[in-house]
Design a protein around this motif. Sequence first.
Motif, PDB file in Angstrom:
ATOM      1  N   ILE A 212       3.113   0.197 -35.906  1.00 44.56           N
ATOM      2  CA  ILE A 212       1.607   0.240 -36.194  1.00 44.56           C
ATOM      3  C   ILE A 212       1.248  -0.609 -37.718  1.00 44.56           C
ATOM      4  CG2 ILE A 212      -0.641   1.446 -36.052  1.00 44.56           C
ATOM      5  CD1 ILE A 212       0.764   1.357 -33.355  1.00 44.56           C
ATOM      6  N   VAL A 213       0.575  -1.277 -37.773  1.00 44.72           N
ATOM      7  CA  VAL A 213       0.131  -1.814 -39.080  1.00 44.72           C
ATOM      8  C   VAL A 213      -1.242  -1.110 -39.579  1.00 44.72           C
ATOM      9  CG1 VAL A 213      -0.594  -3.914 -40.477  1.00 44.72           C
ATOM     10  CG2 VAL A 213       1.035  -4.110 -38.630  1.00 44.72           C
ATOM     11  N   THR A 214      -1.006  -0.283 -40.764  1.00 47.24           N
ATOM     12  CA  THR A 214      -2.065   0.488 -41.093  1.00 47.24           C
ATOM     13  C   THR A 214      -2.658  -0.316 -42.533  1.00 47.24           C
ATOM     14  OG1 THR A 214      -0.560   1.887 -42.375  1.00 47.24           O
ATOM     15  CG2 THR A 214      -1.291   2.486 -40.018  1.00 47.24           C
ATOM     16  N   LEU A 215      -2.567  -1.284 -42.580  1.00 49.13           N
ATOM     17  CA  LEU A 215      -3.029  -2.137 -43.828  1.00 49.13           C
ATOM     18  C   LEU A 215      -4.626  -1.833 -44.083  1.00 49.13           C
ATOM     19  CD1 LEU A 215      -1.801  -3.990 -45.891  1.00 49.13           C
ATOM     20  CD2 LEU A 215      -2.251  -6.048 -44.463  1.00 49.13           C
ATOM     21  N   ASP A 216      -5.272  -1.748 -43.080  1.00 51.80           N
ATOM     22  CA  ASP A 216      -6.747  -1.369 -43.281  1.00 51.80           C
ATOM     23  C   ASP A 216      -7.104  -0.150 -43.889  1.00 51.80           C
ATOM     24  OD1 ASP A 216      -7.831  -3.793 -42.098  1.00 51.80           O
ATOM     25  OD2 ASP A 216      -7.912  -2.964 -40.155  1.00 51.80           O
ATOM     26  N   VAL A 217      -6.303   0.681 -43.796  1.00 49.23           N
ATOM     27  CA  VAL A 217      -6.356   2.111 -44.323  1.00 49.23           C
ATOM     28  C   VAL A 217      -6.040   1.804 -45.744  1.00 49.23           C
ATOM     29  CG1 VAL A 217      -5.494   4.439 -44.491  1.00 49.23           C
ATOM     30  CG2 VAL A 217      -5.685   3.296 -42.254  1.00 49.23           C
ATOM     31  N   MET A 218      -4.996   1.300 -46.194  1.00 47.16           N
ATOM     32  CA  MET A 218      -4.538   0.892 -47.566  1.00 47.16           C
ATOM     33  C   MET A 218      -5.720   0.293 -48.409  1.00 47.16           C
ATOM     34  SD  MET A 218      -2.593   1.988 -49.638  1.00 47.16           S
ATOM     35  CE  MET A 218      -1.345   2.881 -48.842  1.00 47.16           C
TER      36      MET A 218
ATOM     37  N   ARG B 271       7.781 -11.119 -43.163  1.00 41.95           N
ATOM     38  CA  ARG B 271       8.703 -11.528 -43.957  1.00 41.95           C
ATOM     39  C   ARG B 271       8.987 -10.593 -44.831  1.00 41.95           C
ATOM     40  NH1 ARG B 271       6.590 -16.409 -43.079  1.00 41.95           N
ATOM     41  NH2 ARG B 271       7.849 -18.037 -41.809  1.00 41.95           N
ATOM     42  N   PHE B 272      10.008 -10.147 -45.553  1.00 37.68           N
ATOM     43  CA  PHE B 272      10.316  -9.205 -46.454  1.00 37.68           C
ATOM     44  C   PHE B 272       9.518  -9.575 -47.708  1.00 37.68           C
ATOM     45  CE2 PHE B 272      14.488  -7.618 -44.889  1.00 37.68           C
ATOM     46  CZ  PHE B 272      13.677  -6.583 -44.189  1.00 37.68           C
ATOM     47  N   SER B 273       9.495 -10.948 -48.051  1.00 40.88           N
ATOM     48  CA  SER B 273       8.792 -11.362 -49.233  1.00 40.88           C
ATOM     49  C   SER B 273       7.368 -11.123 -49.187  1.00 40.88           C
ATOM     50  CB  SER B 273       8.961 -12.940 -49.478  1.00 40.88           C
ATOM     51  OG  SER B 273       8.765 -13.766 -48.162  1.00 40.88           O
ATOM     52  N   THR B 274       6.614 -11.250 -47.880  1.00 42.72           N
ATOM     53  CA  THR B 274       5.326 -11.139 -47.682  1.00 42.72           C
ATOM     54  C   THR B 274       5.199  -9.660 -47.866  1.00 42.72           C
ATOM     55  OG1 THR B 274       5.122 -12.789 -46.169  1.00 42.72           O
ATOM     56  CG2 THR B 274       3.329 -11.690 -46.231  1.00 42.72           C
ATOM     57  N   LEU B 275       5.778  -8.673 -47.321  1.00 43.37           N
ATOM     58  CA  LEU B 275       5.636  -7.116 -47.498  1.00 43.37           C
ATOM     59  C   LEU B 275       5.762  -6.795 -49.036  1.00 43.37           C
ATOM     60  CD1 LEU B 275       5.576  -4.871 -45.616  1.00 43.37           C
ATOM     61  CD2 LEU B 275       7.981  -4.667 -45.466  1.00 43.37           C
ATOM     62  N   ALA B 276       6.606  -7.459 -49.607  1.00 41.78           N
ATOM     63  CA  ALA B 276       7.047  -7.256 -50.833  1.00 41.78           C
ATOM     64  C   ALA B 276       5.778  -7.328 -51.886  1.00 41.78           C
ATOM     65  CB  ALA B 276       8.193  -7.875 -51.688  1.00 41.78           C
ATOM     66  N   LYS B 277       5.032  -8.570 -51.691  1.00 39.02           N
ATOM     67  CA  LYS B 277       3.836  -9.093 -52.438  1.00 39.02           C
ATOM     68  C   LYS B 277       2.462  -8.175 -52.063  1.00 39.02           C
ATOM     69  CE  LYS B 277       5.227 -13.912 -52.525  1.00 39.02           C
ATOM     70  NZ  LYS B 277       4.770 -15.172 -52.061  1.00 39.02           N
ATOM     71  N   ILE B 278       2.295  -7.779 -50.657  1.00 38.22           N
ATOM     72  CA  ILE B 278       1.644  -6.849 -50.133  1.00 38.22           C
ATOM     73  C   ILE B 278       1.698  -5.455 -50.905  1.00 38.22           C
ATOM     74  CG2 ILE B 278       0.581  -5.754 -48.413  1.00 38.22           C
ATOM     75  CD1 ILE B 278       1.459  -7.831 -46.462  1.00 38.22           C
ATOM     76  N   CYS B 279       2.831  -4.942 -51.072  1.00 39.04           N
ATOM     77  CA  CYS B 279       3.174  -3.697 -51.624  1.00 39.04           C
ATOM     78  C   CYS B 279       2.820  -3.828 -53.076  1.00 39.04           C
ATOM     79  CB  CYS B 279       4.637  -3.263 -51.329  1.00 39.04           C
ATOM     80  SG  CYS B 279       4.936  -2.937 -49.635  1.00 39.04           S
TER      81      CYS B 279
ATOM     82  N   SER C 127       4.174   1.698 -50.851  1.00 35.12           N
ATOM     83  CA  SER C 127       5.349   1.115 -50.330  1.00 35.12           C
ATOM     84  C   SER C 127       5.158   0.859 -48.972  1.00 35.12           C
ATOM     85  CB  SER C 127       6.298   2.581 -50.361  1.00 35.12           C
ATOM     86  OG  SER C 127       5.633   3.567 -49.486  1.00 35.12           O
ATOM     87  N   PRO C 128       6.334   0.256 -48.315  1.00 40.35           N
ATOM     88  CA  PRO C 128       6.031  -0.522 -47.032  1.00 40.35           C
ATOM     89  C   PRO C 128       5.850   0.804 -45.894  1.00 40.35           C
ATOM     90  CG  PRO C 128       8.254  -1.384 -47.950  1.00 40.35           C
ATOM     91  CD  PRO C 128       7.449  -0.477 -48.982  1.00 40.35           C
ATOM     92  N   GLY C 129       6.401   1.798 -46.101  1.00 45.27           N
ATOM     93  CA  GLY C 129       5.964   3.085 -45.411  1.00 45.27           C
ATOM     94  C   GLY C 129       4.530   3.577 -45.320  1.00 45.27           C
ATOM     95  N   GLU C 130       3.693   3.160 -46.298  1.00 47.13           N
ATOM     96  CA  GLU C 130       2.264   3.506 -46.365  1.00 47.13           C
ATOM     97  C   GLU C 130       1.556   2.341 -45.721  1.00 47.13           C
ATOM     98  OE1 GLU C 130       1.233   5.257 -50.109  1.00 47.13           O
ATOM     99  OE2 GLU C 130       2.855   4.109 -50.674  1.00 47.13           O
ATOM    100  N   ILE C 131       2.070   1.363 -45.197  1.00 47.93           N
ATOM    101  CA  ILE C 131       1.143   0.354 -44.496  1.00 47.93           C
ATOM    102  C   ILE C 131       1.880   0.158 -43.124  1.00 47.93           C
ATOM    103  CG2 ILE C 131       0.153  -1.050 -46.382  1.00 47.93           C
ATOM    104  CD1 ILE C 131       2.405  -3.091 -46.432  1.00 47.93           C
ATOM    105  N   LEU C 132       2.816   0.503 -42.524  1.00 46.56           N
ATOM    106  CA  LEU C 132       3.566   0.430 -41.584  1.00 46.56           C
ATOM    107  C   LEU C 132       3.907   1.692 -40.795  1.00 46.56           C
ATOM    108  CD1 LEU C 132       6.094  -2.352 -42.283  1.00 46.56           C
ATOM    109  CD2 LEU C 132       4.146  -2.702 -41.068  1.00 46.56           C
ATOM    110  N   ASP C 133       3.554   1.916 -39.712  1.00 50.31           N
ATOM    111  CA  ASP C 133       4.042   3.121 -38.965  1.00 50.31           C
ATOM    112  C   ASP C 133       4.720   2.856 -37.750  1.00 50.31           C
ATOM    113  OD1 ASP C 133       3.941   5.976 -38.524  1.00 50.31           O
ATOM    114  OD2 ASP C 133       1.761   6.064 -38.312  1.00 50.31           O
ATOM    115  N   TYR C 134       5.130   3.831 -37.349  1.00 50.43           N
ATOM    116  CA  TYR C 134       5.970   3.704 -36.056  1.00 50.43           C
ATOM    117  C   TYR C 134       5.597   4.850 -34.915  1.00 50.43           C
ATOM    118  CZ  TYR C 134       9.928   3.986 -32.792  1.00 50.43           C
ATOM    119  OH  TYR C 134      10.680   3.891 -31.443  1.00 50.43           O
TER     120      TYR C 134
END
Lengths: 73, 187
Positions: free
Chosen positions: A4-10, A44-52, A58-65
């Motif tokens: 689950i992408v929780t990008l909206d929350v962040m 992509r890890f590069s996209t994730l890194a830029k978002i973070c 951290s990635p764990g704050e925008i992605l959930d399982y």
Amino acid sequence: MPIIVTLDVMLARRKMKAKDLAAEVGITEQNLSLLRTGKVKGVRFSTLAKICRSLECSPGEILDYEPGAEPEE
Amino acid sequence: MSLSQSLPFTGFPRMDRIRSVSRIMRFACLIAAALLPIALAALWLTPGSSPVFDGIDSATVTENLTFLKRALVFALALIPTALAVMALLRLSRVFAGYAAGRVFTQDAIDGLRATAWFAVWATAARIAVTPLVSVALTYDNAPGQRMVTLAISSDNIFGFVFALTLLVIAWVMSEARRIADDLNQIV
């Protein structure tokens, strides 16, 4: 999809507009919208890194399982 | 509509090279498609010319080569040529798509497949038309000098190999499109 992408929350926490994040990360608003709604097959890890970096998180704050949901083929 | 159909591949230096070469190839295909029937007409319909067709000995037929006979043979020879022209026109559309950055699209794959089938039919038609041409050319000859020629040349074999190779490439491209679709869904 169990991821689950929780990008909206962040984004709300950081009081940042999706448009500004897309510009900082260097992806289109359309792609960011697809990511926010979980309609992508991967990030992509590069996209994730830029978002973070932009959201200072951290990635764990925008992605959930979510256990139980079947992964898509 | 898949993502790869809506998003052209742009901004890659190699892709830019593919686009510029494709523009040239498209032009070459269109020129060849226009020249083939003109060359065929010039070969068969020009008075005094001694055309040859897949091993048929023109020396035995040119003496009584009337315009009507030339026109008949031209019409027969036009069948494989028309199919070859169709293949070239379809290929020019594929290159037009590549020039526009539409590489991994269903249209490009369908275009390659259609080109391959036109090439198969053009080669088969050339083999099938050869005996008809030989009969048409020698029909007025004296008894014993009439001919039925059946010829399968290395050109025909190459034509089939080329067409089958194109079919396999279309198949591979179909898989590549699926992978491109997946890649387009990764941000």
